[in-house]
Structure formats: structure tokens, C-alpha cells
Write an enzyme that holds these catalytic residues in place. Sequence first.
Site, mmCIF file in Angstrom:
data_model
loop_
_atom_site.group_PDB
_atom_site.id
_atom_site.type_symbol
_atom_site.label_atom_id
_atom_site.label_comp_id
_atom_site.label_asym_id
_atom_site.label_seq_id
_atom_site.Cartn_x
_atom_site.Cartn_y
_atom_site.Cartn_z
ATOM 1 N N HIS A 59 29.329 -13.279 62.597
ATOM 2 C CA HIS A 59 30.599 -13.112 61.894
ATOM 3 C C HIS A 59 31.752 -12.847 62.868
ATOM 4 O O HIS A 59 31.757 -11.833 63.557
ATOM 5 C CB HIS A 59 30.455 -11.922 60.930
ATOM 6 C CG HIS A 59 31.637 -11.698 60.062
ATOM 7 N ND1 HIS A 59 32.306 -10.496 60.010
ATOM 8 C CD2 HIS A 59 32.269 -12.515 59.188
ATOM 9 C CE1 HIS A 59 33.289 -10.585 59.134
ATOM 10 N NE2 HIS A 59 33.292 -11.799 58.629
ATOM 11 N N ARG A 60 32.682 -13.761 62.931
ATOM 12 C CA ARG A 60 33.782 -13.721 63.912
ATOM 13 C C ARG A 60 33.192 -13.701 65.321
ATOM 14 O O ARG A 60 33.746 -13.091 66.240
ATOM 15 C CB ARG A 60 34.696 -12.511 63.693
ATOM 16 C CG ARG A 60 35.158 -12.350 62.248
ATOM 17 C CD ARG A 60 36.084 -11.169 62.054
ATOM 18 N NE ARG A 60 36.256 -10.846 60.628
ATOM 19 C CZ ARG A 60 36.939 -9.828 60.159
ATOM 20 N NH1 ARG A 60 37.564 -9.021 60.978
ATOM 21 N NH2 ARG A 60 37.035 -9.600 58.865
ATOM 22 N N GLU A 67 30.613 -17.809 62.393
ATOM 23 C CA GLU A 67 31.641 -17.842 61.371
ATOM 24 C C GLU A 67 32.924 -17.515 62.094
ATOM 25 O O GLU A 67 32.954 -16.620 62.945
ATOM 26 C CB GLU A 67 31.351 -16.783 60.296
ATOM 27 C CG GLU A 67 32.288 -16.820 59.096
ATOM 28 C CD GLU A 67 33.525 -15.954 59.194
ATOM 29 O OE1 GLU A 67 34.352 -15.999 58.288
ATOM 30 O OE2 GLU A 67 33.683 -15.214 60.205
ATOM 31 N N ASP A 118 37.576 -17.683 61.716
ATOM 32 C CA ASP A 118 38.713 -17.809 60.795
ATOM 33 C C ASP A 118 39.822 -18.612 61.449
ATOM 34 O O ASP A 118 40.074 -18.442 62.651
ATOM 35 C CB ASP A 118 39.262 -16.407 60.486
ATOM 36 C CG ASP A 118 38.190 -15.460 60.003
ATOM 37 O OD1 ASP A 118 37.767 -15.597 58.852
ATOM 38 O OD2 ASP A 118 37.756 -14.586 60.802
ATOM 39 N N HIS A 140 41.785 -13.969 62.495
ATOM 40 C CA HIS A 140 41.510 -13.566 61.109
ATOM 41 C C HIS A 140 42.766 -13.313 60.284
ATOM 42 O O HIS A 140 42.892 -13.797 59.168
ATOM 43 C CB HIS A 140 40.633 -12.307 61.109
ATOM 44 C CG HIS A 140 40.268 -11.841 59.742
ATOM 45 N ND1 HIS A 140 41.080 -10.985 59.008
ATOM 46 C CD2 HIS A 140 39.203 -12.110 58.944
ATOM 47 C CE1 HIS A 140 40.510 -10.748 57.838
ATOM 48 N NE2 HIS A 140 39.373 -11.424 57.772
ATOM 49 N N GLU A 152 36.286 -20.801 58.396
ATOM 50 C CA GLU A 152 36.921 -20.275 57.186
ATOM 51 C C GLU A 152 38.418 -20.558 57.228
ATOM 52 O O GLU A 152 39.128 -20.066 58.113
ATOM 53 C CB GLU A 152 36.678 -18.758 57.029
ATOM 54 C CG GLU A 152 37.333 -18.285 55.731
ATOM 55 C CD GLU A 152 37.365 -16.785 55.513
ATOM 56 O OE1 GLU A 152 36.630 -16.029 56.191
ATOM 57 O OE2 GLU A 152 38.149 -16.369 54.640
ATOM 58 N N LYS A 156 41.892 -19.808 56.380
ATOM 59 C CA LYS A 156 42.594 -18.606 55.899
ATOM 60 C C LYS A 156 43.927 -19.034 55.287
ATOM 61 O O LYS A 156 45.000 -18.776 55.840
ATOM 62 C CB LYS A 156 42.811 -17.644 57.067
ATOM 63 C CG LYS A 156 41.556 -16.842 57.417
ATOM 64 C CD LYS A 156 41.297 -15.740 56.412
ATOM 65 C CE LYS A 156 40.128 -14.843 56.785
ATOM 66 N NZ LYS A 156 39.538 -14.195 55.627
ATOM 67 N N ASP A 199 27.867 -9.134 61.773
ATOM 68 C CA ASP A 199 28.634 -8.813 62.985
ATOM 69 C C ASP A 199 27.700 -8.656 64.185
ATOM 70 O O ASP A 199 28.134 -8.737 65.329
ATOM 71 C CB ASP A 199 29.360 -7.465 62.797
ATOM 72 C CG ASP A 199 30.437 -7.525 61.726
ATOM 73 O OD1 ASP A 199 31.014 -8.611 61.521
ATOM 74 O OD2 ASP A 199 30.709 -6.470 61.103
HETATM 75 O O1 G3P Z 1 33.261 -15.766 55.743
HETATM 76 C C1 G3P Z 1 32.819 -14.536 55.350
HETATM 77 C C2 G3P Z 1 33.808 -13.440 55.615
HETATM 78 O O2 G3P Z 1 34.279 -13.582 56.901
HETATM 79 C C3 G3P Z 1 34.949 -13.413 54.641
HETATM 80 O O3 G3P Z 1 35.745 -12.275 54.774
HETATM 81 O O4 G3P Z 1 37.700 -11.021 55.559
HETATM 82 O O5 G3P Z 1 35.701 -11.160 56.996
HETATM 83 O O6 G3P Z 1 37.154 -13.155 56.651
HETATM 84 P P1 G3P Z 1 36.607 -11.888 56.047
HETATM 85 CA CA CA Z 2 36.001 -14.773 57.811
#
Ligand code: G3P
Ligand code: CA
Length: 242
Positions: free
Chosen positions: A7-8, A34, A36, A49, A106, A108, A226
Amino acid sequence: MTQIFAHRGYSAAYAENTMSAFIEAEKAGADGLELDVQVTKDGEVVVIHDEKVDRTTSGSGYVKNLTFKEIRMFNANKKGEKKELIPSLVEVLEWMQTNRLICNIELKNGIFPYEGMEEKVIQLVRKYDLSNRIIISSFNHYSIVLSYRMAPEIETAPLFNERIYMPWVYAQSIRAQGIHPKLSSITEEIIENSLKNGIAVRPYTVNKDADIVKLLKINCSALITDDPVKALKIRKQYEKRP
Ligand code: G3P
Ligand code: CA
């Protein structure tokens, strides 16, 4: 086998959405990333993000009001020692030529609609011949549908943070092959029904050991975490069970 998505990037140990976080996730053996994306004033798709650069970088202001050149002056690793730049999506896709990772982009575009964002992202994915390793997700489901219409060959997945009724039916109705729900918004039953109906489920953000094990047990498609190093370790132990 449940895939592990960072995640990120490996954001538990490196500055989120930076090349170091992506490179270290890949080195650790994650199956996917993942990240953004937002769009700069001069139309560059950048990996960050928030709509503003303030929280994660040394700069300030909205991404949409800054040029790519201005954005590249900021340090995206405010708390660490090594300076990191906000990556462009191009930079990430170029680096992906050197590995086999899956990348969940993702979009945004829930707050600012970023006209043409879907087209720009798709054009880059096609340019780098990565259509079969990309999943486009967004909380903006109109954008998910638009992406599917423009590029049916690229997988899409709506994001949602609240429990919706029969999400697999909804996913099918918008031609998405998967769903990316907030972990707290789903149950094992929802996951199992989605999988049975051919819809992949990749919950976010799964950091607790017990939650990781739960998802491994029901063979969830992937989990977004994460800490890919921890999740990979747990998966390894789980696979070794008698
Ligand atoms: O893609 C899953 C998650 O990343 C969505 O929420 O705020 O962490 O971008 P956020
Ligand atoms: Ca995200």
C-alpha cells in the site's frame, strides 16, 4: 494464493508513494503495488496521495496548481534522511519494465475531477505495454466506468469504504473484475460470494496479523498492506502449515 500488495509501496518503512517504497516492496517479494495518482498544472500524472503536497513533502499547495518542475523540487521524505522526489507515473511504469509486479493505480479524482486523467493514464499504460499488469481503481466509480469504456483490456476495481449490498453484482454491472473494499466494510461471506461469482477481492488496509491470516484462510484474491514484509512472512508460515 492470496497476493500481497504494498500500500503506497512499502509505506510502513519508507516514505509513502516514493520510488524507494516501490523498489523495497519489490525486493521484499511483494506481488503488487498500490499507488495514488494526481495531475499537475501542466498535465503530468504524478504519484501522490493527497490533493495537496503539504502532508507528505517539504512543499505546499495543490498539485493541480503546481508544475511538474515545481513539484520535483520538493522532498517527499520529510521525516527521513534521504531525499525522495514525487515520482511521475512514467517513472514507475518505466521501472516496471525491470520486474513482474502488478500495479494498482488509484485515480485520486474524487475531489478534483482532473479532466482527461483516465485517458492520460491509459495512454501511458498502453505505451509501456502494461495493460495486463495494471488494475485501475477509484472511489470515483464514474471514472471506473469511463476507464473500462476506453480500455476494456485493463482491469478495473471500484473502491468503497462502506458496506454495500451484493458488491459482486454491482462490480459485474460496471464490468469491473474486482472490488477494493475497506477491510471493515466486508465480511467473510461477502468475500466468498464475490469470489464464487468471479469477482476478485482486494481489501485495504490490512496490517494486523489476525486479519492477514483470516484472508489467507479464505483464499482472498489479494490484500493491500503497508507492511508487505510482515504479510509475506505470515503467508510463508501459513503455506508451511501441515
Ligand atoms: O486503494 C486502497 C486505499 O489506498 C484507498 O484509500 O486513502 O489509502 O488511498 P487511501
Ligand atoms: Ca490509495
